[in-house]
Design a protein around this motif. Structure first.
Motif, PDB file in Angstrom:
ATOM      1  N   ALA A   1       0.834  -1.208   0.000  1.00  0.00           N
ATOM      2  CA  ALA A   1       0.000   0.000   0.000  1.00  0.00           C
ATOM      3  C   ALA A   1       0.866   1.254   0.000  1.00  0.00           C
ATOM      4  CB  ALA A   1      -0.922  -0.016   1.220  1.00  0.00           C
ATOM      5  N   ALA A   2       1.930   1.250   0.820  1.00  0.00           N
ATOM      6  CA  ALA A   2       2.804   2.429   0.905  1.00  0.00           C
ATOM      7  C   ALA A   2       3.538   2.668  -0.408  1.00  0.00           C
ATOM      8  CB  ALA A   2       3.807   2.239   2.047  1.00  0.00           C
ATOM      9  N   LEU A   3       4.025   1.601  -1.017  1.00  0.00           N
ATOM     10  CA  LEU A   3       4.817   1.743  -2.250  1.00  0.00           C
ATOM     11  C   LEU A   3       3.931   2.122  -3.426  1.00  0.00           C
ATOM     12  CD1 LEU A   3       7.156  -1.351  -1.740  1.00  0.00           C
ATOM     13  CD2 LEU A   3       7.678   1.045  -1.254  1.00  0.00           C
ATOM     14  N   LYS A   4       2.719   1.604  -3.461  1.00  0.00           N
ATOM     15  CA  LYS A   4       1.781   1.975  -4.527  1.00  0.00           C
ATOM     16  C   LYS A   4       1.392   3.447  -4.411  1.00  0.00           C
ATOM     17  CE  LYS A   4       0.322  -1.045  -7.506  1.00  0.00           C
ATOM     18  NZ  LYS A   4       0.741  -0.827  -8.922  1.00  0.00           N
ATOM     19  N   ALA A   5       1.248   3.923  -3.145  1.00  0.00           N
ATOM     20  CA  ALA A   5       0.910   5.342  -2.947  1.00  0.00           C
ATOM     21  C   ALA A   5       2.062   6.223  -3.422  1.00  0.00           C
ATOM     22  CB  ALA A   5       0.604   5.601  -1.472  1.00  0.00           C
ATOM     23  N   LEU A   6       3.286   5.739  -3.193  1.00  0.00           N
ATOM     24  CA  LEU A   6       4.471   6.494  -3.612  1.00  0.00           C
ATOM     25  C   LEU A   6       4.592   6.506  -5.129  1.00  0.00           C
ATOM     26  CD1 LEU A   6       7.213   7.857  -2.948  1.00  0.00           C
ATOM     27  CD2 LEU A   6       8.171   5.564  -2.682  1.00  0.00           C
ATOM     28  N   ASN A   7       4.397   5.349  -5.749  1.00  0.00           N
ATOM     29  CA  ASN A   7       4.582   5.257  -7.204  1.00  0.00           C
ATOM     30  C   ASN A   7       3.663   4.190  -7.804  1.00  0.00           C
ATOM     31  OD1 ASN A   7       5.393   5.187  -9.821  1.00  0.00           O
ATOM     32  ND2 ASN A   7       7.587   4.922  -9.380  1.00  0.00           N
ATOM     33  N   PRO A   8       2.522   4.621  -8.342  1.00  0.00           N
ATOM     34  CA  PRO A   8       1.575   3.655  -8.904  1.00  0.00           C
ATOM     35  C   PRO A   8       2.107   2.924 -10.132  1.00  0.00           C
ATOM     36  CG  PRO A   8       0.626   5.892  -8.830  1.00  0.00           C
ATOM     37  CD  PRO A   8       2.054   6.012  -8.423  1.00  0.00           C
TER      38      PRO A   8
END
Ligand code: ZN
Length: 270
Positions: free
Chosen positions: A97-104
């Motif tokens: 979730a954190a990484l997707k928010a940073l870079n989809p």
């Protein structure tokens, strides 16, 4: 490493990664290679957190995240991919979730169970580079053997107290030393708690949060160099940090011809 069409970057990607594309070592071609790369991150703790954050932010196209644990309150001091809201969640779900928010842009595959060695070999075969962010010798030796069998480069890091170390084991190259060459004595006595080195486990010895960040950032840098193919990696060198004095030391390592993992005649069997 895969070859990629530099023209595959869209306008948003050219803008997002512009400060990397400005670097002559990376340029559009290197950024495109990153976007077409796959990295296996084993452990989403103090090292896997900064590694996965920087690889996602840098535009590594596909991250495979593996960690069997759930987020605990005592993790948050250094495992910066997780937040207070994630306590009790699977670490891989929290990190995704954190990484997707940073870079989809980044594709993320997760695995929330402990991998045995045949699983590790299979997962390593499917990526370009493997990152070891685990915190115990048993896992590190198993990952090293799996990378040897899969012939994939391994970026290894460790941190305890105010000390850290990093190296790169080029299992894709015949002359590279491996983790087992370095720690053969420990490998042979790993089952005996009395023989374990103090590098065993930060859960027992403590760790200063930003020191994990420093070591993880060096690991992420080495991964990017391997994926894009520039510079000189830490292959054949062990980089050591003592943050108490902020002294770095670099020790040359040689391949052990009698190493049971990478030595002559082992043939990558595990
Ligand atoms: Zn070896």
């Amino acid at each position: 490493m895969r070859t990629a069409d530099p023209l595959s970057l869209n306008d948003d990607q050219l803008l997002r990664y512009s400060r990397q594309i400005f670097l002559s070592d990376i340029d559009v071609g290197g950024q495109s290679r990153l976007l077409n790369s796959r990295v296996l991150v084993l452990g989403l703790g103090g090292l896997g957190s900064p590694v996965s954050i920087y690889l996602a932010a840098s535009g590594v196209g596909h991250l495979v995240l593996v960690d069997p644990d759930r987020v605990e309150l005592s993790n948050l001091q250094r495992q910066i991919v997780h937040t207070s809201k994630s306590v009790g969640e699977e670490k891989v779900d929290s990190a995704r979730a954190a990484l997707k928010a940073l870079n989809p842009d980044v594709r993320i595959t997760v695995c929330n169970r402990l991998l045995d060695e045949s699983d590790l070999v299979r997962e390593a075969r499917g990526v370009d580079v493997v990152v070891d962010g685990t915190d115990n010798f048993q896992a590190r030796f198993a990952i090293n053997r799996a990378c040897r069998a899969a012939e994939k480069p391994l970026v290894s890091g460790a941190v305890v107290r105010l000390e850290g170390q990093i190296s790169v084991y080029r299992h894709d190259q015949p002359d590279s030393p491996c983790y087992n060459c370095l720690y053969r004595d420990i490998a042979e006595t790993a089952g005996d708690p009395a023989q374990r080195s103090s590098w065993e486990n930060c859960a027992e010895t403590g760790v200063l949060a930003p020191v994990a960040g420093i070591i993880g950032c060096v690991q992420a840098t080495e991964v990017i160099k391997l994926l894009v193919g520039f510079g000189e990696t830490l292959c054949g060198r062990l980089l050591l940090l003592d943050a108490r004095t902020m002294e770095w030391n670099c020790v040359r390592m040689k391949k052990d011809p009698n190493c049971k993992v990478c030595g002559v005649g082992t043939g990558g069997k595990i």
